[in-house]
Design a protein around this motif. Structure first.
Motif, PDB file in Angstrom:
ATOM      1  N   ALA A  56       0.832  -1.209   0.000  1.00  0.00           N
ATOM      2  CA  ALA A  56       0.000   0.000   0.000  1.00  0.00           C
ATOM      3  C   ALA A  56       0.861   1.252   0.000  1.00  0.00           C
ATOM      4  O   ALA A  56       0.585   2.209  -0.738  1.00  0.00           O
ATOM      5  CB  ALA A  56      -0.924  -0.019   1.214  1.00  0.00           C
ATOM      6  N   MET A  57       1.906   1.272   0.803  1.00  0.00           N
ATOM      7  CA  MET A  57       2.794   2.440   0.847  1.00  0.00           C
ATOM      8  C   MET A  57       3.517   2.626  -0.473  1.00  0.00           C
ATOM      9  O   MET A  57       3.693   3.766  -0.941  1.00  0.00           O
ATOM     10  CB  MET A  57       3.801   2.294   1.992  1.00  0.00           C
ATOM     11  N   ASP A  58       3.935   1.528  -1.084  1.00  0.00           N
ATOM     12  CA  ASP A  58       4.674   1.619  -2.338  1.00  0.00           C
ATOM     13  C   ASP A  58       3.850   2.218  -3.476  1.00  0.00           C
ATOM     14  O   ASP A  58       4.400   2.720  -4.452  1.00  0.00           O
ATOM     15  CB  ASP A  58       5.166   0.229  -2.766  1.00  0.00           C
ATOM     16  N   MET A  59       2.541   2.174  -3.352  1.00  0.00           N
ATOM     17  CA  MET A  59       1.677   2.753  -4.381  1.00  0.00           C
ATOM     18  C   MET A  59       1.709   4.281  -4.351  1.00  0.00           C
ATOM     19  O   MET A  59       1.237   4.933  -5.285  1.00  0.00           O
ATOM     20  CB  MET A  59       0.258   2.231  -4.207  1.00  0.00           C
ATOM     21  N   LEU A  75       7.025   7.910   8.770  1.00  0.00           N
ATOM     22  CA  LEU A  75       6.301   9.076   9.266  1.00  0.00           C
ATOM     23  C   LEU A  75       5.796   9.994   8.164  1.00  0.00           C
ATOM     24  O   LEU A  75       4.907  10.812   8.414  1.00  0.00           O
ATOM     25  CB  LEU A  75       7.185   9.869  10.235  1.00  0.00           C
ATOM     26  N   SER A  76       6.320   9.866   6.960  1.00  0.00           N
ATOM     27  CA  SER A  76       5.848  10.718   5.863  1.00  0.00           C
ATOM     28  C   SER A  76       4.548  10.213   5.251  1.00  0.00           C
ATOM     29  O   SER A  76       3.921  10.924   4.465  1.00  0.00           O
ATOM     30  CB  SER A  76       6.916  10.820   4.776  1.00  0.00           C
ATOM     31  N   GLY A  98       2.591  10.500  14.983  1.00  0.00           N
ATOM     32  CA  GLY A  98       1.881  11.652  14.435  1.00  0.00           C
ATOM     33  C   GLY A  98       1.285  11.441  13.067  1.00  0.00           C
ATOM     34  O   GLY A  98       0.486  12.265  12.608  1.00  0.00           O
ATOM     35  N   ASN A  99       1.629  10.353  12.395  1.00  0.00           N
ATOM     36  CA  ASN A  99       1.092  10.074  11.059  1.00  0.00           C
ATOM     37  C   ASN A  99      -0.086   9.098  11.099  1.00  0.00           C
ATOM     38  O   ASN A  99      -0.568   8.680  10.049  1.00  0.00           O
ATOM     39  CB  ASN A  99       2.184   9.501  10.153  1.00  0.00           C
ATOM     40  N   GLY A 153      -2.472  12.260  14.151  1.00  0.00           N
ATOM     41  CA  GLY A 153      -1.887  11.675  15.349  1.00  0.00           C
ATOM     42  C   GLY A 153      -2.811  11.714  16.548  1.00  0.00           C
ATOM     43  O   GLY A 153      -2.362  11.601  17.691  1.00  0.00           O
ATOM     44  N   ILE A 154      -4.119  11.848  16.306  1.00  0.00           N
ATOM     45  CA  ILE A 154      -5.103  11.949  17.379  1.00  0.00           C
ATOM     46  C   ILE A 154      -6.167  10.878  17.194  1.00  0.00           C
ATOM     47  O   ILE A 154      -6.216  10.201  16.169  1.00  0.00           O
ATOM     48  CB  ILE A 154      -5.765  13.338  17.429  1.00  0.00           C
ATOM     49  N   VAL A 155      -7.014  10.730  18.212  1.00  0.00           N
ATOM     50  CA  VAL A 155      -8.164   9.835  18.139  1.00  0.00           C
ATOM     51  C   VAL A 155      -9.429  10.680  18.159  1.00  0.00           C
ATOM     52  O   VAL A 155      -9.617  11.508  19.055  1.00  0.00           O
ATOM     53  CB  VAL A 155      -8.192   8.842  19.323  1.00  0.00           C
ATOM     54  N   LEU A 156     -10.275  10.495  17.176  1.00  0.00           N
ATOM     55  CA  LEU A 156     -11.589  11.152  17.153  1.00  0.00           C
ATOM     56  C   LEU A 156     -12.597  10.198  17.770  1.00  0.00           C
ATOM     57  O   LEU A 156     -12.709   9.048  17.327  1.00  0.00           O
ATOM     58  CB  LEU A 156     -11.987  11.490  15.715  1.00  0.00           C
ATOM     59  N   TRP A 157     -13.315  10.661  18.759  1.00  0.00           N
ATOM     60  CA  TRP A 157     -14.278   9.839  19.491  1.00  0.00           C
ATOM     61  C   TRP A 157     -15.695  10.250  19.077  1.00  0.00           C
ATOM     62  O   TRP A 157     -16.086  11.388  19.289  1.00  0.00           O
ATOM     63  CB  TRP A 157     -14.058  10.042  20.982  1.00  0.00           C
TER      64      TRP A 157
END
Length: 221
Positions: A120-123, A147-148, A163-164, A213-217
């Motif tokens: 997936a990242m390689d795409m 991280l990018s 953070g990613n 880098g956060i959680v949405l509740w």
């Protein structure tokens, strides 16, 4: 000391660097930087959240944000349970409605979890969206070393995200991996089509608005 899972992740990533060149699945053509069209509404996050913070956005405060044309997303998914199927359907519906360039990667088996993340990242996507609890521990092993690359986890979260990695969760979901087991509040019935649709839209809006880098509740949805 590296865990076997993290060591395997490093080997898989190294192998992928050798084989990625010349791939036909890497969106190699020109692509403008992704951008948010619109802005978050009041109550999404009243102040910039701290890393790994849990934010409870006001219902609908994310609806004013959509991705710019040609936003490249890979849906990484594993599992045939109803919660995962509902999440996958929500992501596909969102992509179609917002003209997102969506591609899907499905691991062949458990030994393919980390290689599938590498594929997936390689795409070269703008965002990787993960749906399915089986992918949580493999993501924890890989994401901190890349991280990018932005990741969005819907219906679960990483125990120690970097953070990613942004997550959208609620009390009926809240699977965190790391050997913690299923949450005592887990409720497969909470993965309704409406909540899954809110999860992908709220999560994408946060990433597009650089709140990562956060959680949405979403318990108030």
């Amino acid at each position: 000391m590296r865990t076997p899972l993290r060591a395997f992740a490093m080997l898989a990533a190294a192998a992928a660097l050798v084989t990625a060149c010349g791939s036909g699945d890497d969106w190699s053509g020109p692509h403008p930087a992704p951008a948010a069209i619109g802005a978050l509404g009041p109550g999404f996050a009243d102040s910039p959240p701290a890393p790994e913070a849990t934010v409870t956005p006001r219902p609908g405060s994310w609806t004013g944000v959509r991705p710019s044309k040609g936003y490249r997303v890979v849906l990484l998914t594993s599992g045939d349970d109803r919660p995962t199927k509902n999440l996958v359907a929500a992501v596909k519906d969102w992509a179609q409605e917002e003209d997102v360039d969506l591609r899907t990667v499905v691991p062949e088996n458990s030994s393919d979890f980390i290689p599938s993340i590498v594929r997936a990242m390689d795409m070269g996507p703008d965002l990787i969206v993960s749906a399915g609890n089986d992918l949580i521990d493999p993501l924890a092993a890989v994401t901190a070393s890349h991280l990018s690359q932005q990741f969005l986890v819907v219906g679960a979260e990483l125990a120690e995200p970097t953070g990613n990695v942004t997550a959208v969760d609620w009390s009926g979901a809240s699977f965190r991996g790391e050997g913690l087991g299923m949450s005592s509040t887990y409720d497969a019935g909470s993965f309704t089509p409406e909540r899954c649709a809110a999860a992908i839209r709220a999560g994408a809006a946060a990433v597009l608005s650089d709140l990562t880098g956060i959680v949405l509740w979403l318990d108030k949805h």
